[in-house]
Design a protein around this motif. Structure first.
Motif, PDB file in Angstrom:
ATOM      1  N   UNK A  11      97.575  37.745 -10.940  1.00  0.00           N
ATOM      2  CA  UNK A  11      97.199  38.828 -11.843  1.00  0.00           C
ATOM      3  C   UNK A  11      95.964  39.509 -11.278  1.00  0.00           C
ATOM      4  N   UNK A  12      96.049  40.842 -11.132  1.00  0.00           N
ATOM      5  CA  UNK A  12      94.858  41.582 -10.722  1.00  0.00           C
ATOM      6  C   UNK A  12      93.923  41.682 -11.925  1.00  0.00           C
ATOM      7  N   UNK A  13      92.663  41.342 -11.668  1.00  0.00           N
ATOM      8  CA  UNK A  13      91.696  41.206 -12.770  1.00  0.00           C
ATOM      9  C   UNK A  13      90.427  41.978 -12.427  1.00  0.00           C
ATOM     10  N   UNK A  14      90.026  42.875 -13.332  1.00  0.00           N
ATOM     11  CA  UNK A  14      88.757  43.586 -13.190  1.00  0.00           C
ATOM     12  C   UNK A  14      88.052  43.633 -14.537  1.00  0.00           C
ATOM     13  N   UNK A  15      86.953  42.938 -14.662  1.00  0.00           N
ATOM     14  CA  UNK A  15      86.245  42.838 -15.947  1.00  0.00           C
ATOM     15  C   UNK A  15      84.856  43.456 -15.836  1.00  0.00           C
ATOM     16  N   UNK A  16      84.390  43.981 -16.935  1.00  0.00           N
ATOM     17  CA  UNK A  16      83.053  44.554 -16.995  1.00  0.00           C
ATOM     18  C   UNK A  16      82.569  44.570 -18.445  1.00  0.00           C
ATOM     19  N   UNK A  17      81.295  44.846 -18.612  1.00  0.00           N
ATOM     20  CA  UNK A  17      80.704  44.979 -19.941  1.00  0.00           C
ATOM     21  C   UNK A  17      80.299  46.432 -20.143  1.00  0.00           C
ATOM     22  N   UNK A  18      80.756  47.004 -21.242  1.00  0.00           N
ATOM     23  CA  UNK A  18      80.399  48.370 -21.612  1.00  0.00           C
ATOM     24  C   UNK A  18      79.524  48.294 -22.868  1.00  0.00           C
ATOM     25  N   UNK A  19      78.966  49.438 -23.241  1.00  0.00           N
ATOM     26  CA  UNK A  19      78.087  49.483 -24.415  1.00  0.00           C
ATOM     27  C   UNK A  19      78.413  50.706 -25.258  1.00  0.00           C
ATOM     28  N   UNK A  20      78.185  50.555 -26.541  1.00  0.00           N
ATOM     29  CA  UNK A  20      78.284  51.691 -27.448  1.00  0.00           C
ATOM     30  C   UNK A  20      77.209  51.545 -28.512  1.00  0.00           C
ATOM     31  N   UNK A  21      76.242  52.447 -28.483  1.00  0.00           N
ATOM     32  CA  UNK A  21      75.142  52.451 -29.452  1.00  0.00           C
ATOM     33  C   UNK A  21      74.507  51.065 -29.604  1.00  0.00           C
ATOM     34  N   UNK A  22      74.236  50.450 -28.482  1.00  0.00           N
ATOM     35  CA  UNK A  22      73.575  49.161 -28.493  1.00  0.00           C
ATOM     36  C   UNK A  22      74.498  47.979 -28.671  1.00  0.00           C
ATOM     37  N   UNK A  23      75.790  48.205 -28.910  1.00  0.00           N
ATOM     38  CA  UNK A  23      76.754  47.121 -29.075  1.00  0.00           C
ATOM     39  C   UNK A  23      77.479  46.866 -27.755  1.00  0.00           C
ATOM     40  N   UNK A  24      77.734  45.592 -27.477  1.00  0.00           N
ATOM     41  CA  UNK A  24      78.398  45.207 -26.235  1.00  0.00           C
ATOM     42  C   UNK A  24      79.909  45.258 -26.412  1.00  0.00           C
ATOM     43  N   UNK A  25      80.587  45.852 -25.443  1.00  0.00           N
ATOM     44  CA  UNK A  25      82.048  45.931 -25.440  1.00  0.00           C
ATOM     45  C   UNK A  25      82.555  45.267 -24.163  1.00  0.00           C
ATOM     46  N   UNK A  26      83.324  44.182 -24.313  1.00  0.00           N
ATOM     47  CA  UNK A  26      83.923  43.550 -23.137  1.00  0.00           C
ATOM     48  C   UNK A  26      85.234  44.259 -22.805  1.00  0.00           C
ATOM     49  N   UNK A  27      85.419  44.565 -21.515  1.00  0.00           N
ATOM     50  CA  UNK A  27      86.618  45.272 -21.077  1.00  0.00           C
ATOM     51  C   UNK A  27      87.218  44.562 -19.876  1.00  0.00           C
ATOM     52  N   UNK A  28      88.522  44.332 -19.934  1.00  0.00           N
ATOM     53  CA  UNK A  28      89.249  43.736 -18.811  1.00  0.00           C
ATOM     54  C   UNK A  28      90.404  44.658 -18.432  1.00  0.00           C
ATOM     55  N   UNK A  29      90.399  45.144 -17.187  1.00  0.00           N
ATOM     56  CA  UNK A  29      91.503  45.946 -16.653  1.00  0.00           C
ATOM     57  C   UNK A  29      92.430  45.002 -15.891  1.00  0.00           C
TER      58      UNK A  29
END
Length: 744
Positions: A70-88
């Motif tokens: 499985x190709x995996x690309x993960x990162x952490x994003x933010x929205x107004x001080x809140x953390x958003x975990x994202x995995x492509x």
């Protein structure tokens, strides 16, 4: 003996029933708090287990294997001080691993979002958040893949080529099932660093349980003098010490069993409330707040046993000598050796200021042991300090009430201190907690950068500097859309410098500046300005990434034309806004959508995790304060009432000999107030000292005054304590009548 003891326990009328209910209430509070703490620790463990999958691909994380990678690309994003975990993700076959919480992987053009993120996207314009995720929302990421109902997470389906082009992308044969041993900075997830929170909850449990244990001991001693006389009479007519021990233990054990049962009910009643408290920065799932069989067994068996031991200890004089009870022999005075645990605890905390253990476990053991020693030291040193203070006051007073009160405190300082011990411990906990929180808040609560810097957004390559992918150019349409965002003020393209123009030596590192067109730089003065007449400036890229306010800084000119700079790759984009959240998030979404290999960051993003942890510390501090102070107040009230009840005959005799009731009230007030004020001063000073040493050792912070909130709270607590003492004084008139003076 047990049936006879049960009959005695309930044969004392309303007084016996009140005593049983008091002990049961104290035990119920302790059991409820203990079980809530246990379940919170378990909830942290379960939250960590459910987000381990987010750390797939992290070096050292273990994972099961499957046939198709499985190709995996993960990162952490933010929205107004809140953390958003994202995995492509991009599967390479039908047997590629599936992440927890999903029945299947999203296809290209689809994504699954957590319930909290779905709600946030529904309530937020797409240009601020939803447009960051390509495709359509295909479903919900289930609870099995989320540490908290507040978790913001998204799993995006992409093609192999799209994921492969992302920095840090990798192929995996399974999602992570266990974290590496040390992932302090590499792991994703808000609660993944749960060991420290478990340690903090352990310290909180100690801070809560100590006052509760004192409350239980105080309630157990309620009407101790009456029971001592009863058991002493039994000894004189032939009862053995063992029989007396059984009878004294049965009453407290029965009350403890009742209190334990009520405590379990209290725990289940508080469970929804505890689940809503964001100890780790997010709420718990209510189902995660559960207990293990050993924890239940320890509580069910240990609490009644502890209550029985407390009763045995409280009435130990009866089993030694029944005549000693009737003669009321003056106890042996406490010695200065009682200060040793307190000094040892402070010395241990002081030792680690300059030699902090290297491991987290070592630090946990060091600080936990130190604080427990200090709390034990306050309990052991309190009677000696009470005696020393009473003797000092007695030498400087000639008033009858003061002399009687000081003489009684000097003769039995343990009893005098016992009534205020819970409040003294609560003052230490309050002082230490607010001093530590105030200092951390003063050092970490402010966002990075000056006000103008917090209005800026910088878009930099995602990943390590070695594998960072720069942009060949920025299309004019993207710049036009950025300028069309309401609240937009200016943007500058910071270009790469492959020719190393203007490079200079900075320490041991060869510094290669980035290049920026002076016309663009003039629109964003927050990062400085060009030298007069210069067309291109050489700027420090590290200073820009740190979002440092460089207003007024003059950057040196670079020997290159503006047209040549425009042809160079773009290292970063630096945009400024009017500071509105709408403008900043719209620009972030635009940059993420157009440049997926870049990550746009605001000053508040760097502080986001710190703010989340700080909020969790505040929640824990609130729990400690809102629990220990009321318990200590109840303990004080019970202790004063118990003392009055036990001394009704001596006070009645004094009234018969002509002592006015007002004199007796002053005696009782002084007996309670002097230990309270004297040992409270020690507890407050010790709390500040322990907090200062902990902060210096663990965080290299100097102690900051906790502010007016702390002093107001302490002042209110002491005033309320004196009011509680005063509220018990009217009882003297009812319990010191002539009928209380008769022998019996």
């Amino acid at each position: 003996m047990i049936p006879f003891a049960l009959r005695l326990a309930f044969s004392g009328g309303r007084e016996a029933v009140a005593r049983l209910l008091m002990i049961a209430a104290a035990v119920a509070i302790g059991v409820g708090l203990l079980l809530s703490t246990f379940s919170s620790m378990n909830a942290i463990d379960r939250a960590n287990e459910r987000q381990v999958w987010m750390n797939t691909g992290v070096q050292g994380a273990t994972a099961a294997t499957s046939a198709d990678p499985l190709w995996w690309g993960a990162r952490v994003d933010y929205y107004r001080g809140k953390t958003v975990f994202r995995a492509d993700l991009a599967p390479t076959g039908p047997n590629s691993p599936v992440v927890p919480g999903l029945g299947r992987l999203p296809a290209p053009g689809e994504y699954y979002a957590s319930p909290a993120l779905e709600k946030l996207m529904r309530d937020t314009p797409a240009v601020e958040l939803g447009d960051r995720f390509p495709g359509r929302l295909a479903g919900t990421l289930g609870d099995d893949g989320l540490p908290s109902p507040d978790s913001l997470a998204v799993v995006v389906g992409r093609t192999v080529e799209e994921v492969g082009a992302l920095p840090r992308a990798t192929t995996v044969t399974g999602v992570a099932t266990a974290l590496p041993t040390d992932c302090e900075s590499a792991c994703y997830g808000a609660g993944v660093h749960g060991d420290r929170m478990v340690l903090v909850l352990t310290v909180v449990a100690a801070a809560l349980i100590f006052p509760v244990l004192i409350f239980i001991g105080t309630a157990t001693r309620l009407s101790a003098a009456t029971r001592e006389q009863r058991y002493a009479a039994m000894r004189l007519v032939g009862a053995t010490p063992g029989q007396v021990s059984v009878m004294s233990a049965v009453e407290s054990t029965v009350a403890a069993v009742i209190g334990t049962a009520v405590g379990f009910g209290l725990y289940f009643a508080l469970k929804p409330v505890v689940a809503e408290v964001p100890f780790t920065g997010d709420r718990f799932f209510a189902s995660d707040l559960s207990l293990t069989l050993p924890q239940v067994a320890v509580t069910v068996l240990g609490v009644p046993a502890a209550a029985a031991l407390a009763a045995r200890f409280a009435l130990r004089r009866v089993t030694i000598s029944p005549l000693g009870v009737s003669r009321r022999v003056t106890p042996k005075p406490p010695s200065p050796w009682r200060l040793i645990p307190l000094v040892a605890g402070l010395a241990e905390l002081g030792y680690f200021v300059g030699s902090k253990p290297a491991t987290t476990n070592g630090q946990s053991a060091a600080y936990l042991t130190g604080f427990v020693l200090v709390m034990l030291g306050l309990m052991t040193a309190g009677p000696w300090l009470t005696m020393a203070t009473a003797q000092a006051v007695a030498r400087r007073t000639g008033r009858p009430a003061s002399l009687i009160a000081m003489r009684r405190l000097s003769d039995d300082p343990r009893a005098g201190f016992r009534s205020v011990s819970g409040l003294v411990l609560a003052l230490f906990v309050t002082t230490g907690t607010l001093a530590i929180m105030g200092t951390i808040n003063a050092n970490q609560s402010t966002l990075n950068g000056a006000p103008e810097v917090r209005k800026a957004i910088v878009d930099v390559p995602f990943g390590n500097k070695e594998d960072a992918v720069t942009l060949p150019s920025v299309p004019d349409r993207v710049l036009a859309r950025a300028r069309a965002v309401p609240g937009f003020q200016g943007i500058a393209l910071i270009h790469d410098n492959p020719a190393r123009i203007g490079a200079f030596q900075q320490g041991e590192r060869r510094m290669v500046p980035s290049l920026v067109d002076c016309a663009e730089l003039a629109r964003i003065p927050v990062i400085g300005h060009c030298a007069p007449g210069a067309a291109v400036a050489a700027v420090d890229p590290y200073q820009l990434v740190d979002l440092t306010d460089s207003s007024g800084h003059e950057w040196p000119a670079a020997a290159i034309s503006g047209a040549e700079v425009a042809e160079l790759p773009v290292r970063m984009l630096y945009a400024t806004t009017d500071g509105s959240e709408t403008a900043k998030e719209q620009l972030r979404t635009l940059f993420m959508k157009e440049f997926p290999t870049y990550e746009p960051r605001l000053a508040e993003d760097w502080a986001s995790e710190g703010q989340k942890k700080l909020q969790s510390w505040r929640q824990l501090a609130n729990v400690v304060l809102l629990t220990t102070l009321p318990i200590a107040g109840c303990s004080l009230a019970v202790s004063v009432v118990a003392g009055l009840s036990d001394r009704r005959r001596p006070f009645a005799m004094l009234r018969l000999t002509g002592a006015p009731l007002q004199l007796l009230r002053r005696v009782v007030g002084l007996e309670s107030a002097l230990p309270l004020l004297a040992v409270s001063a020690l507890a407050i000073g010790t709390g500040f000292a322990a907090a200062a040493m902990f902060l210096k050792a663990q965080m290299s912070y100097d102690l900051v005054s906790p502010g007016l909130t702390y002093f107001g709270l302490v002042g209110f607590g002491l005033a309320a304590s004196l009011a509680i003492i005063a509220s018990t004084l009217p009882l003297l008139g009812r319990i010191t009548g002539p009928e209380s003076a008769r022998n019996g």
